[in-house]
Design an enzyme around this catalytic site. Sequence first.
Site, short mmCIF file in Angstrom:
data_model
loop_
_atom_site.label_atom_id
_atom_site.label_comp_id
_atom_site.label_asym_id
_atom_site.label_seq_id
_atom_site.Cartn_x
_atom_site.Cartn_y
_atom_site.Cartn_z
N HIS A 1 -2.93 6.09 4.51
CA HIS A 1 -1.74 5.11 4.78
C HIS A 1 -0.46 5.63 4.34
O HIS A 1 0.49 5.09 3.91
CB HIS A 1 -2.19 3.93 4.00
N CYS B 1 1.08 -1.21 0.07
CA CYS B 1 -0.15 0.06 -0.07
C CYS B 1 0.88 1.29 -0.05
O CYS B 1 0.68 1.93 -0.95
CB CYS B 1 -0.94 -0.16 1.32
#
Length: 226
Positions: A90, A33
């Site tokens: 994130h 990610c």
Amino acid sequence: DVGYHGSVIRTPNIDGLVKDGIELNRFYSCPVCSPTRAGLLTGRYPIRYGLMRSAIAWWDSFGLAEDEVLLPQTLAEAGYKNRGIIGKWHLGHSDLKYHPLRRGFTYFYGHYNGSIDYFTHERDKELDWHRNYEPCYDKGYSTDLIGNEAAKYIEQKAGDGPFLCYIAFNAPHGPLMAPDNYLDQYRHLQDPKDKNAKQIYAAMVACMDDNIGRILRSIEKAGIAD
């Protein structure tokens, strides 16, 4: 796992984007990610600023390097007054200096970390769902909430000059969770030996595709599709 690659999962809206646009199929992403998001928002290889190895964990105290210039910062200089991020961030959460609103965005709706519960929006029993700096208690499946918010944002900002709407679905990232109406569509993929993982995964992708369709319709409704 998309329709135009021959998948059993129906993704007509994603397929339409490919038909009418450009498919980036030469590995313009990383396996995890945070590096992929960092590369997208900086336009630079993540290895150049130390974010190439893994995702930023919820217990980590680091984030995307502060001296990296992000896409929304550049667009701000180009006259984009409204610059929203909707979905998964994130790229650091341990300090406000890593917050999206400190990195060039003017609006944030979504979650800081990965692997949240799609229905409770919790990670490790703590709420990870936010509007700007504040906790957000919206109810619903996170993929639907992201799609709804993005469509609303586009319709609100389309008449106020050029804008950025960066939409980062967490689907189909684990944990595998899907609404019953989408699970029913893929009942034929049920397999107790894999805990129905294929069925749930297909349902998650189908739900995301429907929300991409909702976003595309909002662009049409706002009169800015061209």
